[in-house]
Motif scaffolding. Structure first.
Motif, mmCIF file in Angstrom:
data_model
loop_
_atom_site.group_PDB
_atom_site.id
_atom_site.type_symbol
_atom_site.label_atom_id
_atom_site.label_comp_id
_atom_site.label_asym_id
_atom_site.label_seq_id
_atom_site.Cartn_x
_atom_site.Cartn_y
_atom_site.Cartn_z
ATOM 1 N N CYS B 496 12.599 5.218 3.135
ATOM 2 C CA CYS B 496 11.782 5.991 4.077
ATOM 3 C C CYS B 496 10.819 6.915 3.355
ATOM 4 O O CYS B 496 9.643 7.033 3.708
ATOM 5 C CB CYS B 496 12.669 6.846 4.981
ATOM 6 S SG CYS B 496 13.487 5.919 6.253
ATOM 7 N N MET B 497 11.326 7.616 2.344
ATOM 8 C CA MET B 497 10.480 8.567 1.625
ATOM 9 C C MET B 497 9.315 7.868 0.947
ATOM 10 O O MET B 497 8.175 8.314 1.006
ATOM 11 C CB MET B 497 11.314 9.330 0.589
ATOM 12 C CG MET B 497 12.316 10.282 1.206
ATOM 13 S SD MET B 497 13.157 11.324 -0.003
ATOM 14 C CE MET B 497 14.530 10.335 -0.507
ATOM 15 N N LEU B 498 9.623 6.718 0.287
ATOM 16 C CA LEU B 498 8.570 5.996 -0.430
ATOM 17 C C LEU B 498 7.504 5.476 0.537
ATOM 18 O O LEU B 498 6.301 5.668 0.315
ATOM 19 C CB LEU B 498 9.173 4.818 -1.204
ATOM 20 C CG LEU B 498 9.890 5.181 -2.501
ATOM 21 C CD1 LEU B 498 10.605 3.959 -3.064
ATOM 22 C CD2 LEU B 498 8.894 5.724 -3.524
ATOM 23 N N LEU B 499 7.956 4.818 1.637
ATOM 24 C CA LEU B 499 6.982 4.273 2.585
ATOM 25 C C LEU B 499 6.204 5.405 3.247
ATOM 26 O O LEU B 499 4.977 5.357 3.359
ATOM 27 C CB LEU B 499 7.693 3.426 3.646
ATOM 28 C CG LEU B 499 8.332 2.125 3.145
ATOM 29 C CD1 LEU B 499 9.034 1.410 4.293
ATOM 30 C CD2 LEU B 499 7.281 1.216 2.531
ATOM 31 N N GLY B 500 6.928 6.437 3.699
ATOM 32 C CA GLY B 500 6.277 7.541 4.403
ATOM 33 C C GLY B 500 5.219 8.217 3.546
ATOM 34 O O GLY B 500 4.205 8.682 4.049
ATOM 35 N N ARG B 501 5.452 8.282 2.246
ATOM 36 C CA ARG B 501 4.503 8.960 1.373
ATOM 37 C C ARG B 501 3.380 8.008 0.946
ATOM 38 O O ARG B 501 2.218 8.268 1.181
ATOM 39 C CB ARG B 501 5.242 9.477 0.141
ATOM 40 C CG ARG B 501 4.366 10.095 -0.930
ATOM 41 C CD ARG B 501 3.954 11.490 -0.592
ATOM 42 N NE ARG B 501 3.364 12.172 -1.743
ATOM 43 C CZ ARG B 501 2.861 13.387 -1.697
ATOM 44 N NH1 ARG B 501 2.881 14.050 -0.570
ATOM 45 N NH2 ARG B 501 2.347 13.950 -2.757
ATOM 46 N N PHE B 502 3.759 6.885 0.332
ATOM 47 C CA PHE B 502 2.725 6.116 -0.363
ATOM 48 C C PHE B 502 1.954 5.179 0.558
ATOM 49 O O PHE B 502 0.760 4.953 0.332
ATOM 50 C CB PHE B 502 3.322 5.392 -1.571
ATOM 51 C CG PHE B 502 3.695 6.359 -2.653
ATOM 52 C CD1 PHE B 502 2.705 7.055 -3.340
ATOM 53 C CD2 PHE B 502 5.013 6.637 -2.949
ATOM 54 C CE1 PHE B 502 3.032 7.981 -4.312
ATOM 55 C CE2 PHE B 502 5.348 7.567 -3.917
ATOM 56 C CZ PHE B 502 4.354 8.247 -4.600
ATOM 57 N N VAL B 503 2.573 4.635 1.583
ATOM 58 C CA VAL B 503 1.792 3.818 2.512
ATOM 59 C C VAL B 503 0.718 4.686 3.154
ATOM 60 O O VAL B 503 -0.443 4.289 3.269
ATOM 61 C CB VAL B 503 2.692 3.154 3.575
ATOM 62 C CG1 VAL B 503 1.839 2.512 4.652
ATOM 63 C CG2 VAL B 503 3.592 2.115 2.930
ATOM 64 N N SER B 504 1.100 5.908 3.549
ATOM 65 C CA SER B 504 0.066 6.719 4.195
ATOM 66 C C SER B 504 -0.981 7.175 3.176
ATOM 67 O O SER B 504 -2.159 7.266 3.508
ATOM 68 C CB SER B 504 0.672 7.883 4.980
ATOM 69 O OG SER B 504 1.293 8.787 4.142
ATOM 70 N N ILE B 505 -0.577 7.424 1.932
ATOM 71 C CA ILE B 505 -1.591 7.795 0.928
ATOM 72 C C ILE B 505 -2.575 6.643 0.715
ATOM 73 O O ILE B 505 -3.795 6.838 0.695
ATOM 74 C CB ILE B 505 -0.928 8.189 -0.415
ATOM 75 C CG1 ILE B 505 -0.357 9.606 -0.304
ATOM 76 C CG2 ILE B 505 -1.933 8.111 -1.570
ATOM 77 C CD1 ILE B 505 0.151 10.181 -1.591
ATOM 78 N N ILE B 506 -2.046 5.415 0.587
ATOM 79 C CA ILE B 506 -2.946 4.275 0.368
ATOM 80 C C ILE B 506 -3.882 4.102 1.569
ATOM 81 O O ILE B 506 -5.081 3.878 1.408
ATOM 82 C CB ILE B 506 -2.138 2.980 0.109
ATOM 83 C CG1 ILE B 506 -1.398 3.104 -1.223
ATOM 84 C CG2 ILE B 506 -3.051 1.761 0.100
ATOM 85 C CD1 ILE B 506 -0.385 2.016 -1.473
ATOM 86 N N ALA B 507 -3.331 4.271 2.781
ATOM 87 C CA ALA B 507 -4.173 4.129 3.974
ATOM 88 C C ALA B 507 -5.261 5.207 3.993
ATOM 89 O O ALA B 507 -6.428 4.927 4.294
ATOM 90 C CB ALA B 507 -3.310 4.215 5.228
ATOM 91 N N VAL B 508 -4.893 6.432 3.650
ATOM 92 C CA VAL B 508 -5.881 7.516 3.630
ATOM 93 C C VAL B 508 -6.952 7.224 2.583
ATOM 94 O O VAL B 508 -8.155 7.412 2.824
ATOM 95 C CB VAL B 508 -5.199 8.866 3.334
ATOM 96 C CG1 VAL B 508 -6.224 9.942 3.037
ATOM 97 C CG2 VAL B 508 -4.331 9.286 4.505
ATOM 98 N N MET B 509 -6.541 6.720 1.421
ATOM 99 C CA MET B 509 -7.517 6.377 0.390
ATOM 100 C C MET B 509 -8.442 5.266 0.888
ATOM 101 O O MET B 509 -9.640 5.262 0.586
ATOM 102 C CB MET B 509 -6.807 5.925 -0.893
ATOM 103 C CG MET B 509 -5.994 6.996 -1.583
ATOM 104 S SD MET B 509 -6.951 8.429 -2.121
ATOM 105 C CE MET B 509 -7.978 7.685 -3.355
ATOM 106 N N GLY B 510 -7.871 4.327 1.647
ATOM 107 C CA GLY B 510 -8.688 3.255 2.217
ATOM 108 C C GLY B 510 -9.745 3.807 3.160
ATOM 109 O O GLY B 510 -10.916 3.402 3.107
ATOM 110 N N VAL B 511 -9.337 4.732 4.011
ATOM 111 C CA VAL B 511 -10.304 5.374 4.914
ATOM 112 C C VAL B 511 -11.407 6.038 4.096
ATOM 113 O O VAL B 511 -12.599 5.851 4.341
ATOM 114 C CB VAL B 511 -9.597 6.430 5.812
ATOM 115 C CG1 VAL B 511 -10.622 7.206 6.612
ATOM 116 C CG2 VAL B 511 -8.593 5.763 6.734
ATOM 117 N N ALA B 512 -10.988 6.799 3.076
ATOM 118 C CA ALA B 512 -11.969 7.528 2.263
ATOM 119 C C ALA B 512 -12.931 6.557 1.592
ATOM 120 O O ALA B 512 -14.147 6.779 1.580
ATOM 121 C CB ALA B 512 -11.245 8.380 1.220
#
Lengths: 189, 569
Positions: B496-512
């Motif tokens: 949970c911690m890994l997905l919650g942190r890094f999936v959302s970071i990658i998605a945010v980077m994608g938006v950026a």
């Protein structure tokens, strides 16, 4: 990729040295220089022996001492736990009888468990509640005990944040030194 | 609920609003590569780092390069932290001679600190050597916070720039954030903590001879340095198992309120810095005010429910006055009810996860609100960096919904929001609810988990729900009744911690990465305004509907049922 790996490796080593070694060591040095007592855990010594820390509760069971907060005995502390309510009921009963306060309200922090299990304080009311019993056991007048509690009561921060409280160990040290003084005054047999 | 309690909360918020401006200004200078205070100390350190890393500070990365740097750096952090724990018995700084940390626990802990979660399935004073604490865990408390702020900086830049791929340099960002922001603030805060009574030493544990002649072992350690970054970096992992309840971590009401302020400090200032960097202070204030309104909306009922007397307690001795029955179970005398509620609301609405009272023993609905705080995705101020970037995901979603309603292409700050962005936004917003609900359901089916709960019915369910909510949203606090150190909980919370942190970071980077390439369209009369009261209301509705729809059924099974049961005769 390879470049990132090398950089990660070097940066981690550097930051482990800076944040993990240098920062806490420098702070320890400065802390010991400026606030030696606090940096070493606010330990209390008596005749050269460490008798505890003013921040960490210790168990008091003797009649002559103020008693601190009870501590969690098991994990059955859900808001609706039957075991917890039974524990409260038993404590109220025991405390009232023990402190000669039958039928009087027991201050809540003496009934309910502390979170940390080492809460060093009780409320002034929690201390007043124990006065009769201590006075009987030590011979110190109730009036004097009351003044002692008031003297050591710490106020909340800027009269707003936190609660009024009094440190149990401090009170008991005061009682002990008072008893010792009386002993010294009496002629040796 | 008393007037004093309300005044405490109000004064706290006023202090925060005063601090946001100066610190926000400072953070903006740090993120934009400008000179700051004490440049003569910081600049040489940074130069040394750039030299060692062979980094040219003005060479910027695109979103893919930046993301790869984050991921590689985090994987290396994970490996290092794992092995420090596994070999702590061979390393120095271990006066208590603790053995190696068991493999699965060490893995869970490494993930937990690298993801800025600080979920702890261990008690520091009986598991971790001083070296593991300071050179392992504490270092990651700095670096995971810096990574969060760096990601937020990237997202801000993507809106501030146009027609480019450059989003900044990860190595420069993480260096500047750590050296100029986190380290100096932690240093000052740690000194304050020592003054107030937080220990800072590397001594052996003290064996005391108590007044009544018993033996008492008192743990020591470099607590102040650890505590400072724990609070400032919205980490929340305690040096001791009891966290900020422990008098060595939080000795006075003064340290308690300063901790409260510092928990909000960086994350809320970052929102102001966002306003400065996109050249629209009004936009910054709009988002900050939305966050604060959410905070007030949730802390007031929480304080109300926690101030209520549990009717079941009243039944024990009906002759006692109400004041003697308030819920002090699991709370500390020096803090009392209001300060404990304030702290708990703050640490669950930011992703800090420190506790100054036992959350398990809060009245049911007050405990329910701590869960609800987290379920909104940690956007009420939120974690350092992560609070802002998650909130901007909600902002984009709101703009998108508003655009659909008025029939125009949605745009935010002059950037058109297209399909690519919306896909990434939805991934960022839905990953943690997915983890929470999936693993909570799974946990409820496993007899081993249920047998470990020590509480059945709604409270047992709340304990499982809390654990995964906390892990997937990188909060890190827990309902203490749950036995967290089992193989299933260790592995599932780590996922949970890994997905919650890094999936959302990658998605945010994608938006950026997608946004930064776009041109900036000047606003017209038809542009939907993203500042002001109407937008605040839209944004709040959007957040509450998503949080509510995702989790209302789960909350109904846990805290809400338990609240009703409290009134049973």
């Amino acid at each position: 990729m390879i470049k990132s790996m090398l950089r990660s490796f070097v940066l981690l080593i550097f930051f482990t040295l800076l944040l993990g070694i240098f920062y806490p060591l420098v702070l320890s040095g400065i802390g010991k220089l400026l606030f030696p007592k606090q940096a070493n855990g606010s330990l209390v010594e008596k005749n050269g022996i460490v008798i505890g820390s003013s921040l960490i509760a210790q168990d008091f069971v003797q009649d002559i001492h103020f008693h601190g907060r009870p501590t969690l005995s098991d994990a059955s502390n859900a808001p609706l736990s039957k075991a917890m309510f039974d524990r409260f009921a038993e404590r109220i009963n025991t405390l009232q009888n023990y402190n000669f306060k039958q039928g009087k309200g027991v201050p809540v922090e003496l009934i309910m468990d502390s979170g940390s299990t080492v809460d060093p304080d009780i409320s002034p009311e929690g201390a007043y509640f124990q006065i009769s019993r201590i006075s009987k056991a030590t011979g110190i007048s109730e009036d004097k005990l009351q003044k002692m509690i008031d003297f050591y009561t710490k106020n909340s921060f800027i009269n707003l944040y936190g609660q009024k409280r009094v440190n149990v160990l401090t009170l008991n040290l005061e009682i002990n030194s008072y008893l010792n003084a009386i002993e010294r005054l009496q002629p040796k047999r | 609920m008393t007037e004093t309690g309300i005044i405490k909360i109000a004064i706290f918020l006023i202090v925060i609003l005063f601090l946001v401006k100066p610190l926000g200004f400072y953070i903006k200078r740090v993120l934009c590569g400008e000179t700051t205070l004490l440049d003569f100390i910081f600049a040489p350190v940074e130069k040394l780092i750039y030299f060692l890393l062979r980094v040219k500070p003005d060479k910027e990365q695109n979103w893919k390069e930046y993301t790869v740097s984050i991921i590689v750096f985090s994987i290396f952090s994970l490996i290092l932290l794992f092995f420090i724990q596994r070999f702590q018995q061979l390393l120095p700084g271990n006066p208590q001679n603790f053995g190696e940390v068991p493999g699965i626990l060490a893995f869970n802990t490494a993930v937990s600190f690298v993801t800025n979660t600080n979920w702890q399935a261990y008690s520091g004073e009986s598991t971790m050597s001083y070296f593991s604490q300071v050179a392992g865990l504490s270092v990651q408390q700095f670096l995971s916070a810096a990574v969060g702020i760096a990601v937020a900086a990237v997202l801000i830049r993507s809106f501030a720039r146009k027609n480019t791929d450059n989003l900044g340099n990860f190595w420069v960002d993480i260096t500047r954030i750590t050296v100029r922001l986190l380290l100096p603030l932690s240093f000052i805060l740690a000194l304050f903590f020592i003054w107030q009574g937080v220990p800072q030493n590397f001594n052996n544990y003290v064996t005391a001879q108590t007044l009544e002649g018993a033996k008492q072992i008192i743990p020591q350690g470099p607590v102040a340095s650890f505590e400072a970054i724990k609070i400032l970096g919205t980490n929340g992992g305690g040096f001791f198992g009891a966290n900020s309840m422990h008098p060595y971590e939080n000795p006075t009401p003064f340290t308690n309120i300063i901790q409260c302020i510092c928990i909000f400090l960086i994350a809320s200032s970052l929102v102001y810095a966002f306003g400065l960097m996109i050249n629209s202070k009004k936009q910054g204030w709009t988002i900050l005010i939305a966050m604060i309104i959410l905070f007030v909306m949730l802390i007031v009922p929480m304080y109300y429910f926690e101030g209520n007397i549990n009717p079941q307690v009243k039944k024990i001795d009906s002759s006692l006055s109400e004041d003697l029955l308030k819920n002090m179970q699991g709370k500390e005398t020096r803090f009392g009810i209001a300060d404990s509620v304030l702290y708990s609301a703050l640490t669950t609405s930011t992703s800090t996860g420190a506790v100054n009272c036992n959350l398990d023993t809060l009245n049911p609905l007050a405990g329910g609100i701590t869960i609800f705080n987290m379920s909104l995705g940690e956007v009420i101020i939120g974690g350092v960096g992560s609070g802002l970037y998650n909130m901007l995901m909600f902002v984009i979603l709101t703009v998108f919904i508003a655009g659909l309603m008025v029939g125009r292409t949605p745009e935010f700050l002059g950037k058109k929001i297209g399909i690519t962005e919306m896909k990434f936004v939805m991934i960022a917003l839905l990953i943690s609810p997915f983890c929470v609900l999936f693993f909570t359901a799974l946990g409820c089916f496993l007899p081993s988990v249920v047998a470990d709960l020590k509480a059945y019915g709604p409270h047992g369910f709340s304990r499982i729900l809390y654990a995964f909510m906390s892990a997937a949203n990188n909060n890190g606090s827990s309902f203490s009744g749950l036995n967290a150190n089992t193989d299933f909980i260790n592995i599932s919370t780590a996922i949970c911690m890994l997905l919650g942190r890094f999936v959302s970071i990658i998605a945010v980077m994608g938006v950026a990465g997608s946004i930064v390439r776009k041109k900036i369209i000047p606003p017209t009369s038809g542009t939907f305004p993203t500042t002001g009261a109407i937008f605040v209301v839209m944004l709040l509705v959007c957040i509450l509907i998503i949080g509510g729809l995702n989790f209302f059924p789960a909350l109904a099974l846990g805290p809400i049922v338990e609240h009703v049961m409290m009134f049973s005769p």
